[in-house]
Motif scaffolding. Sequence first.
Motif, PDB file in Angstrom:
ATOM      1  N   ILE A  68       0.817  -1.205   0.000  1.00  0.00           N
ATOM      2  CA  ILE A  68       0.000   0.000   0.000  1.00  0.00           C
ATOM      3  C   ILE A  68       0.860   1.269   0.000  1.00  0.00           C
ATOM      4  CG2 ILE A  68      -0.165   0.279   2.527  1.00  0.00           C
ATOM      5  CD1 ILE A  68      -3.129   0.568   0.162  1.00  0.00           C
ATOM      6  N   ARG A 122      -0.191   5.459  -1.007  1.00  0.00           N
ATOM      7  CA  ARG A 122      -0.473   6.542  -0.062  1.00  0.00           C
ATOM      8  C   ARG A 122       0.257   7.805  -0.542  1.00  0.00           C
ATOM      9  NH1 ARG A 122       1.998   8.400   4.938  1.00  0.00           N
ATOM     10  NH2 ARG A 122       0.434   9.120   6.443  1.00  0.00           N
ATOM     11  N   MET A 166      -1.625   9.206  -3.587  1.00  0.00           N
ATOM     12  CA  MET A 166      -2.870   9.900  -3.233  1.00  0.00           C
ATOM     13  C   MET A 166      -2.584  11.240  -2.562  1.00  0.00           C
ATOM     14  SD  MET A 166      -5.631   8.391  -4.232  1.00  0.00           S
ATOM     15  CE  MET A 166      -4.694   8.157  -5.723  1.00  0.00           C
ATOM     16  N   LEU A 189      -8.281   1.843  -6.097  1.00  0.00           N
ATOM     17  CA  LEU A 189      -7.373   1.069  -5.247  1.00  0.00           C
ATOM     18  C   LEU A 189      -7.907  -0.335  -4.980  1.00  0.00           C
ATOM     19  CD1 LEU A 189      -4.871   1.044  -3.186  1.00  0.00           C
ATOM     20  CD2 LEU A 189      -6.621   1.406  -1.430  1.00  0.00           C
ATOM     21  N   GLN A 228      -6.662   2.965   7.122  1.00  0.00           N
ATOM     22  CA  GLN A 228      -8.085   2.875   6.760  1.00  0.00           C
ATOM     23  C   GLN A 228      -8.782   4.230   6.655  1.00  0.00           C
ATOM     24  OE1 GLN A 228     -10.395   0.641   9.555  1.00  0.00           O
ATOM     25  NE2 GLN A 228     -12.342   1.048   8.527  1.00  0.00           N
ATOM     26  N   TRP A 238      -7.814   6.337   3.624  1.00  0.00           N
ATOM     27  CA  TRP A 238      -8.412   5.865   2.360  1.00  0.00           C
ATOM     28  C   TRP A 238      -9.882   6.241   2.283  1.00  0.00           C
ATOM     29  CZ3 TRP A 238      -5.382   5.054  -1.415  1.00  0.00           C
ATOM     30  CH2 TRP A 238      -4.093   4.583  -1.175  1.00  0.00           C
ATOM     31  N   TRP A 287     -10.197   9.890   1.471  1.00  0.00           N
ATOM     32  CA  TRP A 287      -9.909  10.181   0.059  1.00  0.00           C
ATOM     33  C   TRP A 287     -11.076   9.761  -0.829  1.00  0.00           C
ATOM     34  CZ3 TRP A 287      -4.444   8.102   1.223  1.00  0.00           C
ATOM     35  CH2 TRP A 287      -3.574   9.160   1.515  1.00  0.00           C
ATOM     36  N   LEU A 320      -9.877   9.664  -4.360  1.00  0.00           N
ATOM     37  CA  LEU A 320      -9.939   8.256  -4.777  1.00  0.00           C
ATOM     38  C   LEU A 320     -11.344   8.001  -5.310  1.00  0.00           C
ATOM     39  CD1 LEU A 320      -8.449   5.470  -4.727  1.00  0.00           C
ATOM     40  CD2 LEU A 320      -9.502   5.079  -2.494  1.00  0.00           C
ATOM     41  N   MET A 369     -12.696   1.910  -4.509  1.00  0.00           N
ATOM     42  CA  MET A 369     -11.814   1.108  -3.656  1.00  0.00           C
ATOM     43  C   MET A 369     -12.427  -0.279  -3.486  1.00  0.00           C
ATOM     44  SD  MET A 369     -10.267   1.979   0.088  1.00  0.00           S
ATOM     45  CE  MET A 369     -11.766   2.217   1.018  1.00  0.00           C
TER      46      MET A 369
END
Length: 558
Positions: free
Chosen positions: A423, A427, A430, A444, A458, A461, A464, A470, A473
Motif C-alpha cells: 500500500i 499513499r 494519493m 485502489l 483505513q 483511504w 480520500w 480516490l 476502492m
Amino acid sequence: VVAPTAPVADVSVVEQTISKEVTILYGSQTGNAQGLAENAGKTLKEQGFDVTVASMNDFKPNNLKKLHNLLIIVSTHGEGDPPDNALSFHEFLHGRRAPKLEDLRYSVLSLGDSSYEFFCQTGKEFDLKLEELGGKRLFDRVDCDLDFDEPAAQWLEGVLTGLSQTKAGSPQAASATTVAPETDTVYSRTNPFRAEVLENINLNGRGSNKETRHLELSLEGSGLTFEPGDSLGVYPENDPNLVDNLIKELNVNPTESVQINKQGESRSIKEALTINFEITVLTKALLEKASAFLKNKDLTDLLTNAEKVKEYINGRDLLDLISDFGPWNGSAQDLISILRKLPARLYSIASSLTANEEEVHLTIGAVRYEAHGRERNGVCSILCADRLQPGDTLPVYIQNNQNFKLPENPETPIIMVGPGTGIAPFRSFMQEREELGAEVKSWLFFGDQHFVTDFLYQTEWQNWLKDGVLTKMDVAFSRDTDEKVYVQHRMLENSKELYNWLQEGAAFYICGDEKKMAHDVHNTLIDIIENEGGMSREDAERYLSDMQQQKRYQRDVY
Ligand code: 2AM
C-alpha cells in the motif's frame, strides 16, 4: 568479482573504429543499475565521449546496428529474471529478429546478490548473447555482489581504457584516467543522511497476526528530495543480542580493533559486527572462505555437495555456522575479511513531499519467524519495530525509481494494487494528487488478513474516497471468510469496468509481494484483457507488454 572465464578484449579487431559515441543502456528494478549508468555517463562525458544513457525500455532495438560502443548495466532479480524495464530488449536480443552486430564493441556490468542461485544471470545472458551476435568485448564483464561500488568503479576504469583504444594514437590518454568516486557533499547511498525518527507506530490492531510499522523520519537540513514512487534506502544495525552471542561463540574480545575497509578505518569487532557487516545471511562463498578458519571435516564434506550447501544455508546465520562447525581458528580480522558489507534496505516511500515537507514516511512489515530451533528477525524491520524510538536517527538516502512513477500526464486514470505493505507508494500517490487538486480517476485494490486489525491507513483511504481524490476502492480481507479472497478476486469481479479503464488509457500499478501476489495479479490481468477484449492469450499478453512499454504497467515488487 571479475568474471574469470570471459576472454580478454581483442584490441586488434577494433583499431579501425574511432567512434567517440557511447550508448549506455540500463535495466534496473530498484534504481541501482540506473544510478550507476547515470554516473558512468557523467564520467564518460567528462572524458570527451558523446554519451547517451537510456533505459533499455526506451531504446529502439532497430538502432542497435548503428551503435559502435555499447555499455550494458543490468541487475538480476527473483529467480534469475531481468528487471521489468529490460524485458523487451532482452527478449528482442534473444529472438529471431536480433541483428548481427559485428561492428559493435561492448561491455557488461551486472548487479546481483550472491546469496541467490542465479547470481547476475541477466548480465551473463546479455554478455554471451552480444558475443554470439558478433560483438567484441571492450572490457570483460564484471559481476557485482550487493556491495557494488568498488567493482563497478573498476569496471568503468577498464571500460575507459578499452574505449580509448579506439581513439587513434591516444591510448594513453584514457588509460591514465582514474575513476574518481563521488566527491560531492550531497547525501547519497555512499554518504547517507542521519534522519531523526519523528514517529514510529504499529498500524495493526490488537490481536493481529501482523505488525506493520508506520515510521516518520525528518529530512530537515538534508536537502534531499523525492517523488512519489521513489524508495528510501535505510542502513540498519544488527540485533545486539545476536552480535553478543556471535562474539561469545567466536571467543574473541569484543573490544578488539579491526580494520573495516581498504581506507584503513578501524573500530571494535563488536561495532563492526553491529554496524558494518552482514551476519544474518550465509552464502556458499562465505562457507568456503570460513572453512579455511574452521578446519572442520564435516564442513569440508558439506562443501562438496552443492545441494546440501543450499539446504544448509537456507534460514541459517553466521552464529549457526560458527556453533555448528567451530571453534573459530582465526582472528577477529580474519572474520571481518570474509564478510559482506551490511547492505541498505530499500523501502517504497509512503508519503509525498508536497504534502509532508521535509519528511519521509515508511510502511514496514515486521519480519519474525522461527527456523532451526531459534527465533529469527528481519534486520531492519525488527530494528524499527523493537528498538527505534522517536529522537533516534537512522542513516538514509533516496533511491530514485523511474520504474514506478505517476503518469506524466496528470489526467491519466490510475489503478493501484497494493496488498499488505504494498500500500505504501499508493499513499504517496494519493497525497500527491490530493495536493495537486487533480480530479482524476483512481482505483485502489487493497488486501490483508482481517478488516478489523489490518486495514492499513483505513481512515485516510476512506477520507480520500469521500473527497473524490480516490474514485473507487475494493478490498479483500483474506481471513475474514471461510474461503480466501485476494485482490485478484476483486479484480475479476470487476473485470468489465477494469478493462474499460484500461481502454481509456489507465495506468496499472502493482506493489508488494513478488513471488505469489504480483505473479497472480499479472496473470489475472491477462485473463481479464483476454476475456473482456475478446482476444487470444497471445494478443492479451502483447496488450500488457505494450502497456509496459508505454509505462502504463509498472511494478514495485519484492
Ligand atoms: P493470506 O495471508 O491470508 O494468504 C497481504 O499480505 C495479503 O495478501 C493477505 O491478505 C494475504 O493473504 C494476501 N495474499 C497471500 N497470497 C496472495 C496471492 N498469491 N495473491 C494475492 N494476495 C495474496
